[in-house]
Design an enzyme around this catalytic site. Structure first.
Site, PDB file in Angstrom:
ATOM      1  N   LYS A  92      -7.246   2.775  35.133  1.00 37.17           N
ATOM      2  CA  LYS A  92      -7.620   1.767  34.139  1.00 37.17           C
ATOM      3  C   LYS A  92      -6.361   1.100  33.593  1.00 37.17           C
ATOM      4  O   LYS A  92      -5.343   1.769  33.340  1.00 37.17           O
ATOM      5  CB  LYS A  92      -8.396   2.444  33.013  1.00 37.17           C
ATOM      6  N   SER A 161     -15.757   0.400  28.592  1.00 40.06           N
ATOM      7  CA  SER A 161     -14.628  -0.462  28.860  1.00 40.06           C
ATOM      8  C   SER A 161     -13.918  -0.123  30.170  1.00 40.06           C
ATOM      9  O   SER A 161     -13.086  -0.888  30.641  1.00 40.06           O
ATOM     10  CB  SER A 161     -13.622  -0.342  27.701  1.00 40.06           C
ATOM     11  N   SER A 185     -17.357   4.678  27.173  1.00 40.53           N
ATOM     12  CA  SER A 185     -16.653   3.860  28.157  1.00 40.53           C
ATOM     13  C   SER A 185     -16.444   4.496  29.519  1.00 40.53           C
ATOM     14  O   SER A 185     -15.924   3.843  30.427  1.00 40.53           O
ATOM     15  CB  SER A 185     -15.288   3.437  27.587  1.00 40.53           C
TER      16      SER A 185
END
Length: 463
Positions: A92, A161, A185
């Site tokens: 990420k 996210s 997330s």
């Protein structure tokens, strides 16, 4: 296997991509596959799927192949290889990577290139992993969506996210990926994209070198297409780090070995069909939960969470926003006009929270875990929907995390299992929740449940 041996058929890129993470690891460890074979296959898949999925914020196939070639050379030289030798892993884009852009999903950090790796990146490299690139995150890992599409249907959200990490695994672009969770997330995008998502016990994996939004809540998370995959990755990443005060010294977790072992007795599962909050599960999700309860029979019993859990969403948000206002102060000061209204609204709400209310909220995880401990005295794990629905259509929202934030607040380990589909064929996930610190046992129960449902489904199909 000799390095100049004939190339076996399984080295075809499409066949390599189809292998599960554990098989990939074992074949590279034995020499049947080379890291360069595997890296090339997944790099090709990234190029093929990226125009539609848009999972990557940074990808350099030259850098990927250079890493893989280095690992090939290590094997030729007879040097020791790590437990993730040759395994492709995507990260990420809030996880610092030396020499690779880490832009945190905001134009304020455009062009930012860290000078040092995050702790988990150092661990991945030491374990022999190949860093495949940086995956898209929402703005500052909050709610404003990035460019990523759902790999099953690009007209739907992949969640947030950690949207790029989940989508990359779901699209077969990588076998393993790392994200973070502050609300939902990891669990939500895993459910939407049809992958396994694993949020460990809070503090199990270091966050040093990772964008901090809420120190009380931020938790690293892992993605794969199997429970074995996330367990294998977790083994390489768990551990104490003086740079992250949330971590503590502990023995090696033996996640994979435990997950692969047989359950000593058939697990008892508490099933929560109606989750706290004002969002009801869709008809498809409700029917799936009812069908699961029927399959499990005596292995599960209905559970209604105590009334105190009804306040968990508000408590989690209070902590999140208050800490976000502090952690993102520099972003607001440097570029308030570059931040979305959604992010600014959360920061402004955080500023308005009274100190006494924030401090009182910090007492809640302990209270809720005391209640959970009593529940776990009666069961091995809690199961419940991962999300109220499958991935919503459109890309303006990342969907609802109302079913996830409770478990993040408690800091307990959670695994999403891609067991369901809705009437349109979109993935829906099941959450399986364990007692804080019992990650290995939870993963074993999750693997048992996956296999149990597969066997039962096969018997039903044969019938």
């Amino acid at each position: 296997m000799a390095d100049n041996a004939p190339i076996p058929k399984q080295r075809r890129p499409d066949q390599i991509i189809a292998l599960d993470a554990l098989t990939l690891r074992d074949r590279m460890a034995s020499g049947i596959l080379r890291p360069t074979d595997v890296a090339a296959a997944f790099a090709s898949q990234i190029k093929a799927r990226e125009p539609d999925v848009q999972a990557f914020a940074a990808f350099d196939d030259g850098h990927v192949m250079a890493q893989a070639q280095h690992l090939d050379d290590m094997r030729k030289a007879g040097l020791p290889t790590g437990p993730l030798f040759g395994m492709p892993v995507a990260l990420k884009d809030i996880i610092d990577t030396k020499g690779i852009p880490t832009e945190n999903g905001t134009s304020i950090d455009a062009g930012r290139v860290p000078s040092a790796d995050a702790t988990i990146v150092r661990k991945l490299k030491a374990a022999g992993a190949v860093i495949m690139g940086k995956t898209v995150t929402t703005e500052l890992a909050f709610l404003t969506p990035g460019k990523t599409r759902n790999p099953v249907n690009p007209a739907h959200t992949p969640g947030g996210s950690s949207q790029g990490s989940a989508a990359a695994v779901g699209a077969g672009m990588v076998p393993l990926a790392v994200g973070t969770q502050t609300g939902g997330s990891v669990i939500r995008p895993a459910a939407y994209c049809g992958t396994v998502g694993y949020k460990p016990t809070f503090g199990a994996i270091s966050r040093a070198g990772v964008l901090m939004q809420s120190p009380t809540l931020d938790t690293m998370g892992l993605f794969a297409m199997s429970v074995e995959g996330v367990a294998m990755l977790g083994d390489a990443l768990f551990g104490d780090d003086p740079a992250d005060p949330a971590t503590t010294p502990s023995a090696p977790p033996a996640l994979l070995a435990t997950a692969m072992s047989d359950v000593p007795v058939r697990p008892a599962l508490a099933i929560v069909s109606k989750m706290p909050g004002n969002v009801a599960a869709s008809e498809d999700m409700a029917l799936a939960m009812d069908e699961l309860a029927g399959i499990l029979g005596d292995e599960c019993f209905p559970l209604i969470l105590p009334p105190m859990f009804d306040d968990a969403a508000d408590i989690r948000e209070r902590i999140n926003f208050a800490e976000m206002a502090k952690c993102y102060y520099a972003y607001e000061r440097r570029g308030r006009d570059q931040l979305s209204d959604v992010t600014l609204d959360a920061i402004d709400k955080g500023k308005a929270i009274l100190a006494r209310d924030y401090i009182a909220a910090l007492d809640w995880p302990k209270l809720l875990n005391t209640a959970l401990d009593e529940i776990f005295d009666r069961c091995d794990a809690i199961i419940c929907p991962a999300t109220p629905t499958s991935a919503p259509g459109g890309l303006s929202s990342t969907g609802s995390a109302i079913y996830n934030g409770l478990w993040t607040l408690c800091g307990v380990p959670v695994v999403t299992l891609p067991l369901f589909e809705d009437s349109a064929g979109m993935p829906m996930g099941l959450q399986i929740v364990g007692k804080r610190g019992n990650d290995a046992r939870l993963l074993r129960t999750a693997r048992w449940l996956m296999n149990e449902i597969k066997v039962t489904s096969g018997e039903m199909t044969d019938a």
